[in-house]
Each structure stands twice: as structure tokens, then as C-alpha cells.
Design an enzyme around this catalytic site. Structure first.
Site, PDB file in Angstrom:
ATOM      1  N   CYS A 187      26.344   6.056  11.128  1.00 46.77           N
ATOM      2  CA  CYS A 187      25.789   7.399  10.853  1.00 46.77           C
ATOM      3  C   CYS A 187      26.259   8.445  11.854  1.00 46.77           C
ATOM      4  O   CYS A 187      25.999   9.638  11.675  1.00 46.77           O
ATOM      5  CB  CYS A 187      24.270   7.340  10.838  1.00 46.77           C
ATOM      6  N   THR A 240      14.025   2.659   2.635  1.00 43.35           N
ATOM      7  CA  THR A 240      14.798   3.620   3.435  1.00 43.35           C
ATOM      8  C   THR A 240      16.196   3.829   2.854  1.00 43.35           C
ATOM      9  O   THR A 240      17.124   4.157   3.581  1.00 43.35           O
ATOM     10  CB  THR A 240      14.883   3.187   4.923  1.00 43.35           C
ATOM     11  N   ASN A 244      17.664   8.172   3.173  1.00 47.86           N
ATOM     12  CA  ASN A 244      18.742   8.121   4.165  1.00 47.86           C
ATOM     13  C   ASN A 244      20.080   8.427   3.500  1.00 47.86           C
ATOM     14  O   ASN A 244      20.417   7.828   2.474  1.00 47.86           O
ATOM     15  CB  ASN A 244      18.783   6.722   4.807  1.00 47.86           C
ATOM     16  N   ASP A 291       0.863  -1.179   0.000  1.00 49.51           N
ATOM     17  CA  ASP A 291       0.000   0.000   0.000  1.00 49.51           C
ATOM     18  C   ASP A 291       0.910   1.243   0.000  1.00 49.51           C
ATOM     19  O   ASP A 291       1.757   1.376   0.901  1.00 49.51           O
ATOM     20  CB  ASP A 291      -0.868  -0.045   1.271  1.00 49.51           C
ATOM     21  N   SER A 320      16.771  -2.060  15.508  1.00 50.08           N
ATOM     22  CA  SER A 320      17.499  -0.787  15.333  1.00 50.08           C
ATOM     23  C   SER A 320      16.589   0.392  15.692  1.00 50.08           C
ATOM     24  O   SER A 320      17.033   1.378  16.286  1.00 50.08           O
ATOM     25  CB  SER A 320      18.044  -0.648  13.913  1.00 50.08           C
ATOM     26  N   SER A 340      24.462   3.330  14.173  1.00 51.45           N
ATOM     27  CA  SER A 340      24.250   1.937  14.574  1.00 51.45           C
ATOM     28  C   SER A 340      25.553   1.333  15.067  1.00 51.45           C
ATOM     29  O   SER A 340      26.644   1.765  14.731  1.00 51.45           O
ATOM     30  CB  SER A 340      23.719   1.135  13.393  1.00 51.45           C
ATOM     31  N   HIS A 381      18.759  12.502  13.560  1.00 52.22           N
ATOM     32  CA  HIS A 381      19.205  11.624  12.476  1.00 52.22           C
ATOM     33  C   HIS A 381      17.936  11.002  11.887  1.00 52.22           C
ATOM     34  O   HIS A 381      17.121  10.431  12.615  1.00 52.22           O
ATOM     35  CB  HIS A 381      20.138  10.545  13.032  1.00 52.22           C
ATOM     36  N   GLU A 416      30.288   5.662   5.492  1.00 47.50           N
ATOM     37  CA  GLU A 416      30.208   4.203   5.609  1.00 47.50           C
ATOM     38  C   GLU A 416      30.033   3.602   4.215  1.00 47.50           C
ATOM     39  O   GLU A 416      29.579   2.481   4.070  1.00 47.50           O
ATOM     40  CB  GLU A 416      29.118   3.768   6.591  1.00 47.50           C
TER      41      GLU A 416
HETATM   42  N1  CAA Z   1      -0.770   3.040   5.831  1.00 44.14           N
HETATM   43  C1  CAA Z   1      -0.099   3.758   6.771  1.00 44.14           C
HETATM   44  N2  CAA Z   1       0.859   3.212   7.574  1.00 44.14           N
HETATM   45  C2  CAA Z   1       1.151   1.908   7.411  1.00 44.14           C
HETATM   46  C3  CAA Z   1       0.505   1.114   6.446  1.00 44.14           C
HETATM   47  C4  CAA Z   1      -0.501   1.729   5.643  1.00 44.14           C
HETATM   48  N3  CAA Z   1      -1.166   1.044   4.714  1.00 44.14           N
HETATM   49  N4  CAA Z   1       1.019  -0.126   6.526  1.00 44.14           N
HETATM   50  C5  CAA Z   1       1.961  -0.111   7.499  1.00 44.14           C
HETATM   51  N5  CAA Z   1       2.053   1.114   8.037  1.00 44.14           N
HETATM   52  C6  CAA Z   1       2.943   1.582   9.091  1.00 44.14           C
HETATM   53  C7  CAA Z   1       3.093   0.627  10.255  1.00 44.14           C
HETATM   54  O1  CAA Z   1       2.004   0.727  11.145  1.00 44.14           O
HETATM   55  C8  CAA Z   1       4.405   1.117  10.844  1.00 44.14           C
HETATM   56  O2  CAA Z   1       4.166   2.296  11.587  1.00 44.14           O
HETATM   57  P1  CAA Z   1       4.726   2.418  13.093  1.00 44.14           P
HETATM   58  O3  CAA Z   1       6.209   2.213  12.999  1.00 44.14           O
HETATM   59  O4  CAA Z   1       4.335   3.772  13.511  1.00 44.14           O
HETATM   60  O5  CAA Z   1       4.079   1.336  13.869  1.00 44.14           O
HETATM   61  C9  CAA Z   1       5.200   1.533   9.622  1.00 44.14           C
HETATM   62  O6  CAA Z   1       4.260   1.649   8.552  1.00 44.14           O
HETATM   63  C10 CAA Z   1       6.288   0.553   9.229  1.00 44.14           C
HETATM   64  O7  CAA Z   1       5.718  -0.706   9.218  1.00 44.14           O
HETATM   65  P2  CAA Z   1       6.586  -2.004   9.562  1.00 44.14           P
HETATM   66  O8  CAA Z   1       7.363  -1.798  10.824  1.00 44.14           O
HETATM   67  O9  CAA Z   1       5.687  -3.185   9.483  1.00 44.14           O
HETATM   68  O10 CAA Z   1       7.590  -1.986   8.326  1.00 44.14           O
HETATM   69  P3  CAA Z   1       8.713  -3.003   7.928  1.00 44.14           P
HETATM   70  O11 CAA Z   1       8.679  -4.244   8.735  1.00 44.14           O
HETATM   71  O12 CAA Z   1       8.574  -3.151   6.453  1.00 44.14           O
HETATM   72  O13 CAA Z   1      10.121  -2.266   8.294  1.00 44.14           O
HETATM   73  C11 CAA Z   1      11.806  -0.672   8.804  1.00 44.14           C
HETATM   74  C12 CAA Z   1      10.306  -0.894   8.468  1.00 44.14           C
HETATM   75  C13 CAA Z   1      12.165  -1.475  10.064  1.00 44.14           C
HETATM   76  C14 CAA Z   1      12.009   0.795   9.058  1.00 44.14           C
HETATM   77  C15 CAA Z   1      12.657  -1.142   7.588  1.00 44.14           C
HETATM   78  O14 CAA Z   1      12.384  -0.313   6.500  1.00 44.14           O
HETATM   79  C16 CAA Z   1      14.151  -1.135   7.847  1.00 44.14           C
HETATM   80  O15 CAA Z   1      14.685  -2.132   8.349  1.00 44.14           O
HETATM   81  N6  CAA Z   1      14.872  -0.021   7.503  1.00 44.14           N
HETATM   82  C17 CAA Z   1      16.314   0.070   7.660  1.00 44.14           C
HETATM   83  C18 CAA Z   1      16.747   0.175   9.114  1.00 44.14           C
HETATM   84  C19 CAA Z   1      16.571   1.532   9.707  1.00 44.14           C
HETATM   85  O16 CAA Z   1      16.486   2.537   9.030  1.00 44.14           O
HETATM   86  N7  CAA Z   1      16.530   1.589  11.065  1.00 44.14           N
HETATM   87  C20 CAA Z   1      16.390   2.854  11.769  1.00 44.14           C
HETATM   88  C21 CAA Z   1      17.204   2.948  13.021  1.00 44.14           C
HETATM   89  S1  CAA Z   1      18.933   2.517  12.713  1.00 44.14           S
HETATM   90  C22 CAA Z   1      19.652   3.969  12.151  1.00 44.14           C
HETATM   91  O17 CAA Z   1      19.125   5.022  12.290  1.00 44.14           O
HETATM   92  C23 CAA Z   1      20.995   3.893  11.505  1.00 44.14           C
HETATM   93  C24 CAA Z   1      20.770   3.960  10.061  1.00 44.14           C
HETATM   94  O18 CAA Z   1      20.821   5.030   9.472  1.00 44.14           O
HETATM   95  C25 CAA Z   1      20.427   2.714   9.386  1.00 44.14           C
END
Ligand code: CAA
Length: 383
Positions: free
Chosen positions: A111, A152, A275, A29, A201, A307, A233, A79
Site C-alpha cells: 500500500c 476489510t 480498502n 454481530d 499487521s 505491509s 492509510h 498490488e
Molecule cells: N461490537 C463492537 N465492537 C466489536 C464487537 C461488537 N459486537 N465485536 C468485536 N468488536 C471489536 C473488537 O473489540 C476489536 O476492536 P479493537 O481492535 O479496538 O480491540 C475489533 O472489533 C476487531 O475485532 P478482532 O480483532 O477480534 O477482529 P478479527 O480477529 O476478526 O480481525 C482484522 C480483524 C485483524 C482487522 C482482520 O479483519 C484482518 O486481518 N484484516 C486484514 C489485515 C489488515 O487490514 N491489517 C491492517 C494493517 S496492514 C495494512 O494496513 C496494509 C493493508 O492495507 C493490508
């Protein structure tokens, strides 16, 4: 003596993927990406825009305003390194004809690294009055096709000049640091993409924010209402928004509204770029400065997270006349004039890869005239 940010240059490559296109291609979606993750577009670097090229482009933006006789230090934070031994900063130094007598090196802690560079630069300027330091953060975020992290990704660079009597942000004394050896995100040698435990993370980021923000307020005796804004960040904008919600808990309406409005302004560029790892916090500062309406003396809080993991909270005050040092028109044009890639085109660029280039190879660039790019390599020597 006030020390801080005197110049900020920004660069992001000339191609992007729209998040609605990506969501449709991945049977998701679109609102999950637009609202749930908080991203509209992600920048895509082709093989001509490596971390070095982007870092040069960001620095070239303000170089004609730098007194090179005062420059004593150049640090490159990344990185997305291009060599296990040689510093990316040496390529920048040569390309931009920077003086030979400066100290220069590359620095790493995910980062957090550009914040590390900023604090080293601040200490350098404090110890060497009248000297300045240049710091660059430049990265390509890559998690892989069809992965949860794909949405991301992003690419770009920020370059800053740190000196006394800065024209943009004067850093305040004090900082709250926190680190732990954990495995939330890492990139083993030889892997072109990051490994990540995404939900872990996210949780660690929030825990480290709570820890450092609480410690900073205790250390400085400041309260949340003393901040005009807080920049985070932003690996994706929803991540910073989660920390922002913690920051405004229990605040009066005026403080909550001010911090919320300024959060949205700080996230504008990130929504368009994605990012950029080391430079992400600093792109959010630039976004707030160029899209907001801050006044001289306004206090901005900064939350840096890398991280692995290492975090720091610190702050700075906006300097009178800071608007004259910014180039919002240039940056908005850079974002608007990019080419929208189809998902198939982006996948081709991704699959072609950026690493393990052949010994001899030549590249053409389709970037605007005047843009620095990787032209290939000869006998593994990059050109
Ligand atoms: N409409 C609106 N919102 C929706 C939706 C819809 N149809 N479907 C899902 N969502 C929302 C969910 O409710 C969730 O919101 P909340 O977090 O507020 O609960 C959000 O979308 C994301 O959903 P999921 O958690 O299910 O998504 P995912 O499992 O696909 O993973 C992620 C998301 C963990 C961010 C993934 O993209 C990821 O691993 N990214 C890379 C890691 C990262 O950036 N980590 C951040 C901290 S680490 C860091 O900062 C260092 C760095 O730079 C990497």
C-alpha cells in the site's frame, strides 16, 4: 518552488456489499463490523473492473484539464497487477491517448507504492520545472470468503496530477521513512488472495506510525497542534482511528477536537468503499477535502503504510481556492448510485475470480455509459 497535487480523480465500481448483510451471513454481530472494524459498505469489482480499468476511469475524470505537452511521467502503483512483465500504465497511456514521449512504468511496495510514486513525481517535477507527472493507485483488496480479512476488502482507484504551483495541496519539504523486512501481509505469485497475519499487521502499523511521526516532528520542529488534520492509510477505518488516538495523546482539547473531527471526515469515503490498498491514504485525503471545511494554508499530515513493511510520514498545505478543483457531487453520486449486492451475488463474483482468464473471452459491462471496462481478451491480449 511549490510542488504538489493539482488534480485528484477517483473511481470505485458500481456494486457494494452492506456490512450488516455480510455480518448476518457470517453469524457475526453487525456492530463488530460497523463499530469494531469501522466499515459500512465494501465496494465489489467484477471481472470487467480490473486495476487498469479503474485506473483509466479515475484519470479520465480530469484528463480534459491536463496540458499534455507538459506531461513527462506516468506511474501506475498497484498490488493487483495484471501482468508479470508489462506495466499497467501502458494500457492507460493507450486508452487515454497520452503522449508517446513520456516515461512510464509500474511500481510496487504494497500500500506504500502510491506514496513512492508521489515522491518520485515530486523529485521529477523539481528536476524538470514546467513538467508534470501523473500517478495512479488502483487496487482490489481480496482476502477470501469467510476469512477474518473479508470485512476489510474493497476496490477503487485514485489518479493525481503532480506539478508546480499545484491547485490542491502543496507538499512540504521533509519526510520520515521507516522500513523492516517482515511478514505481516503478502501475496505470493499465483495466489488470487492476500495472506495476512492480521493482528500482527495492526501492531506493526501502529509501531511504524509512532516511529515515523516522532521522527517527523523532531526533524521539522513541528508540534501536533501545528496540524489541522492527519490522514492515514485506512485498510479499515478503525486502524487509522487507533493511530489517531496515539497522535492526540496529551493534546489540549482544541487540538484533540480539531484532529478528531477531521479524522472522521477523512474516513467517510473509506467507510463506504473499504480498502483500496495503494490509493487508500489518498482516498482519505480526498474525503477530508470534499467533506471538510479546510482553509488555505492548513497543514495536513500524511501517514503512508505498506505491509512488508515500509512507512512514511510527510505533510502538505491546503492551497487557496482548492474547492474549485474538486468534484464532490460526482463522487457522492458515484457512491450513492451503486447496486447493493446480496451476499450470494457477491460470493458468485468472488468465486468466478479475476485472474487466470481463458485465452479467448468476452465480457459485457453493466457499468454506466462512458465507463472504461475490461472487454475480455484475445490470445491472452487484453481488450
Ligand atoms: N461490537 C463492537 N465492537 C466489536 C464487537 C461488537 N459486537 N465485536 C468485536 N468488536 C471489536 C473488537 O473489540 C476489536 O476492536 P479493537 O481492535 O479496538 O480491540 C475489533 O472489533 C476487531 O475485532 P478482532 O480483532 O477480534 O477482529 P478479527 O480477529 O476478526 O480481525 C482484522 C480483524 C485483524 C482487522 C482482520 O479483519 C484482518 O486481518 N484484516 C486484514 C489485515 C489488515 O487490514 N491489517 C491492517 C494493517 S496492514 C495494512 O494496513 C496494509 C493493508 O492495507 C493490508
Amino acid at each position: 518552488m511549490d510542488i504538489g497535487i493539482d488534480q485528484i480523480g477517483f473511481y470505485t465500481p458500481n456494486k457494494f456489499v452492506d456490512m450488516v448483510d455480510l455480518a448476518n451471513a457470517r453469524n457475526q454481530d453487525p456492530n463488530k463490523f460497523l463499530i469494531g472494524i469501522g466499515q459500512d459498505r465494501m465496494a465489489v469489482a467484477d471481472k470487467t473492473q480490473d486495476a487498469v480499468a479503474m485506473g483509466i476511469n479515475a484519470t479520465a475524470e480530469y484528463l480534459d484539464q491536463v496540458d499534455l505537452e507538459q506531461l513527462g511521467l506516468l506511474i501506475f502503483a498497484t498490488e493487483s497487477g495484471i501482468d508479470q512483465s508489462k506495466s499497467a500504465s501502458l494500457f492507460v497511456k493507450e486508452a487515454l491517448n497520452l503522449p508517446a514521449n513520456i516515461r512510464t512504468f509500474e511500481i510496487k511496495e504494497a500500500c506504500f507504492a502510491l506514496t513512492a510514486a508521489l515522491q518520485v513525481a515530486r523529485d521529477y517535477v523539481r528536476a524538470h520545472p514546467h513538467h508534470s507527472a501523473m500517478i495512479i493507485g488502483s487496487d482490489i483488496a481480496r482476502y477470501g470468503l469467510n476469512t477474518a480479512g473479508e470485512v476489510t476488502q474493497g476496490a477503487g482507484a485514485i489518479s493525481m496530477l503532480i506539478k508546480e504551483s499545484p491547485a490542491i495541496i502543496a507538499l512540504e519539504d521533509g519526510h520520515a521513512s521507516y522500513s523492516e523486512n517482515i511478514n505481516d501481509f503478502w501475496r505470493p505469485n499465483g495466489s488470487p488472495v492476500a495472506m495476512v497475519d492480521g493482528h500482527y499487521s495492526r501492531d506493526v502499523y501502529l509501531d511504524f506510525f509512532k516511529e515515523t511521526f516522532k521522527e517527523y516532528l523532531a526533524q521539522t520542529k513541528l508540534t501536533v497542534s501545528d496540524f489541522a488534520g492527519i490522514c492515514y492509510h485506512l485498510p479499515y477505518t478503525k486502524m487509522g482511528f487507533k493511530a489517531h488516538r496515539i497522535a492526540i495523546q496529551g493534546q489540549d482539547e482544541e487540538t484533540a477536537k480539531r484532529l478528531s473531527d477531521n479524522f472522521q471526515l477523512s474516513a467517510k469515503y473509506s467507510r463506504q468503499v473499504g480498502n483500496i490498498y495503494t490509493a487508500s491514504l489518498y482516498m482519505s485525503i480526498l474525503s477530508l477535502l470534499e467533506n471538510g471545511d479546510l482553509e488555505a494554508g492548513d497543514r495536513i499530515g500524511f501517514f503512508s503504510y505498506g505491509s512488508g513493511a515500509m512507512a512514511e510520514f510527510f505533510s502538505g498545505k491546503v492551497v487557496d481556492g482548492y474547492q474549485r478543483r474538486l468534484r464532490p457531487g460526482l463522487h457522492k453520486r458515484m457512491l450513492q448510485e451503486r447496486t447493493r449486492l446480496g451476499v450470494g451475488q457477491y460470493e458468485d463474483i468472488f468465486t468466478e475470480g479475476l485472474e487466470n482468464l481463458p485465452e479467448n473471452v468476452e465480457f459485457e459491462s453493466d457499468a454506466n455509459h462512458g465507463t472504461w471496462f475490461l472487454a475480455g481478451q484475445e490470445g491472452y491480449v487484453r481488450k
